[in-house]
Design a protein around this motif. Structure first.
Motif, PDB file in Angstrom:
ATOM      1  N   THR A   1     -21.959   6.199  44.027  1.00  0.00           N
ATOM      2  CA  THR A   1     -22.314   7.601  43.833  1.00  0.00           C
ATOM      3  C   THR A   1     -23.820   7.801  44.060  1.00  0.00           C
ATOM      4  N   LEU A   2     -24.165   8.978  44.573  1.00  0.00           N
ATOM      5  CA  LEU A   2     -25.545   9.345  44.881  1.00  0.00           C
ATOM      6  C   LEU A   2     -26.014  10.388  43.871  1.00  0.00           C
ATOM      7  N   TRP A   3     -27.237  10.194  43.337  1.00  0.00           N
ATOM      8  CA  TRP A   3     -27.729  11.043  42.259  1.00  0.00           C
ATOM      9  C   TRP A   3     -29.110  11.619  42.588  1.00  0.00           C
ATOM     10  N   TYR A   4     -29.326  12.844  42.125  1.00  0.00           N
ATOM     11  CA  TYR A   4     -30.590  13.543  42.352  1.00  0.00           C
ATOM     12  C   TYR A   4     -31.245  13.879  41.025  1.00  0.00           C
ATOM     13  N   TYR A   5     -32.541  13.540  40.902  1.00  0.00           N
ATOM     14  CA  TYR A   5     -33.345  13.907  39.741  1.00  0.00           C
ATOM     15  C   TYR A   5     -34.539  14.718  40.234  1.00  0.00           C
TER      16      TYR A   5
ATOM     17  N   GLY B   1     -36.042  14.194  34.150  1.00  0.00           N
ATOM     18  CA  GLY B   1     -35.259  14.283  32.932  1.00  0.00           C
ATOM     19  C   GLY B   1     -33.774  14.095  33.120  1.00  0.00           C
ATOM     20  N   SER B   2     -33.126  15.052  33.740  1.00  0.00           N
ATOM     21  CA  SER B   2     -31.676  15.004  33.880  1.00  0.00           C
ATOM     22  C   SER B   2     -31.306  15.014  35.354  1.00  0.00           C
ATOM     23  N   GLY B   3     -30.254  14.272  35.686  1.00  0.00           N
ATOM     24  CA  GLY B   3     -29.824  14.160  37.068  1.00  0.00           C
ATOM     25  C   GLY B   3     -28.450  14.741  37.301  1.00  0.00           C
TER      26      GLY B   3
END
Length: 464
Positions: free
Chosen positions: A276-280, A293-295
């Motif tokens: 999975t790919l995540w953005y912050y 803080g939150s992604g």
């Protein structure tokens, strides 16, 4: 050149990322200064240890010129790791020392992979990473790197103790018997690959966290803490004190920095082992002590890539993704955030092949034209430049490369960023001994060798 172009972030894939762990949450804000430490002193005996530190510890015995026990097997000599722990001068002692184990195990014990020892076998030789080991009856070696990432059957480089009075065979120079640390695929096929249970991955990346046009450093430790080193603007010592800005980042196996939103502040793109790919997003203006803080999850299916980097490939204000697969193919994912903010990196385009010959790849605007170029190193230490030809050939922006340097095999990590604030991305490297080096981009003066002479700007970076 406008402010947005000047600050387009360039990041590198550092080969080593962050291991699996707990969720990313806010952490207490503490400070740390990168100060001189031994090249292998960041871990404790039998404790968590990064791959970079494992390789640094092995290199320490190379640098000291230690030799295999002269009178073995009737008697064995011992040498220390400069922290007070002594290890036997033979193949299993070398691996025990590199892994920072509590004592020198023997080769037969490294073959125990039934759960009774703090290491396990791997499913395949192809799963080997720097700092793992290979073992067979009577011999064990420390794995360093593949000769060709795209074709493992070309063999691999190792650290190895082999015969009486011989120094450590290693990937960088011949032993005192004139032998390089290298195994052919046929050699490797006689071994079982194993991994230390306490090995962890770490990350060091550059990007403009505070929006001032200078490349800062963001690093993660094996415990999942994230640290921020602001670029103070002093070319001799741009990175001094660090601040802890988060915890729980160990759940990600890769972390990169780039201006995803086009606002001149570096955001985080990260992947988990499940692909999975995540953005912050960067919230520095509202929360400078905890900018990430939150992604949110913005994609899946990224486990098939071995290297992921952010850079402005097409020259707009948004950083795209450049990624490679183990087969050596290179892929371009355009940033479509303006039209699809919840999934900015949707569809990819294969833009090249043959990139498995490089062991490190970093992306940045080398020429100062607002388009990200590619800088890469081969296992032989040569440095290569691939200019961005997106306007002329968007389907293959990185066509022909040229060698622009040599001697880079001694660096554990390389990264591109605007360290001095001009229009050209500089190169920042970390050696196995933890020293941090700055190579100013002199392309306007010497375009064939833009990164000629480096200056040491720090020590102690092997804590990451």
């Amino acid at each position: 050149m406008n402010r947005s172009t000047m600050r387009r972030l360039t990041t590198s894939i550092l080969g080593l990322a962050v291991a699996a762990g707990a969720g990313a949450v806010a952490g207490a804000i503490t400070s740390a200064t990168a100060t001189p430490v031994a090249a292998h002193a960041a871990s404790s005996v039998n404790g968590p240890i990064t791959r970079a530190e494992i390789m640094a510890r092995a290199q320490y015995w190379v640098d000291q010129g230690y030799v295999y026990s002269p009178n073995a097997p009737s008697s064995y000599s011992y040498d220390d790791d400069a922290t007070g722990t002594s290890y036997r001068n033979d193949c299993s002692g070398l691996v025990s020392m590199a892994w920072h184990l509590g004592n020198s195990f023997v080769t037969g014990e490294f073959q125990d992979v039934d759960g009774s020892r703090p290491w396990d076998d791997l499913a395949s030789l192809h799963d080997l990473k720097p700092g793992d080991a290979v073992v067979r009856s009577g011999h064990v070696e420390l794995f360093a790197k593949w000769k060709n990432q795209a074709d493992h059957t070309d063999g691999a480089y190792v650290h190895s103790f082999n015969q009486n009075n011989e120094s450590v065979r290693n990937p960088y120079e011949n032993s005192n018997f004139g032998i390089l640390g290298f195994d052919s695929w046929a050699d490797l096929s006689s071994y079982t690959p194993i991994r230390y249970d306490n090995v962890v991955d770490s990350s060091v990346v550059t990007g403009d966290v505070n929006g001032d046009g200078l490349a800062d450093i963001v690093a993660t430790k094996e415990d999942g803490t994230m640290w921020y080193y602001v670029n103070g603007g002093d070319p001799a010592h741009p990175y001094t004190s660090g601040l802890q800005i988060g915890t729980g980042w160990a759940m990600f196996d890769r972390i990169t920095l780039g201006d995803v939103t086009g606002d001149d502040f570096a955001d985080i793109i990260a992947t988990k082992p499940d692909g999975t790919l995540w953005y912050y997003g960067n919230n520095f203006n509202s929360n400078p002590t905890h900018p990430y803080g939150s992604g949110s999850q913005i994609g899946s299916g990224w486990a098939g890539f071995d290297r992921i980097s952010l850079g402005d490939v097409n020259g707009d204000p948004y950083t795209d993704i450049v990624a490679t697969k183990p087969d050596g193919t290179m892929w371009f994912y355009k940033n479509d955030r303006p039209t699809n903010p919840s999934r900015p990196y949707g569809s990819g385009l294969q833009i090249g092949t043959g990139w498995g010959m490089y062991d490190r790849i970093t992306v940045g605007d080398v020429t100062g034209d607002g388009f990200s170029d590619v800088i890469a190193t081969k296992p032989d230490g040569t440095l290569w430049y691939y200019g961005n030809n997106f306007n002329a050939n968007p389907a293959k922006p990185y066509g022909g490369g040229s060698q622009i340097g040599s001697g880079w095999a001694g660096f554990a990590r390389i990264n591109l960023g605007h360290v001095d604030g001009d229009a050209y991305t500089d190169l920042v490297g970390i050696k196995a001994n933890g020293t941090l080096w700055f190579y100013k981009n002199n392309r306007p003066v010497t375009p064939s060798q833009p990164y000629g002479t480096g200056v040491q700007i720090g020590t102690g970076w092997n804590m990451y």
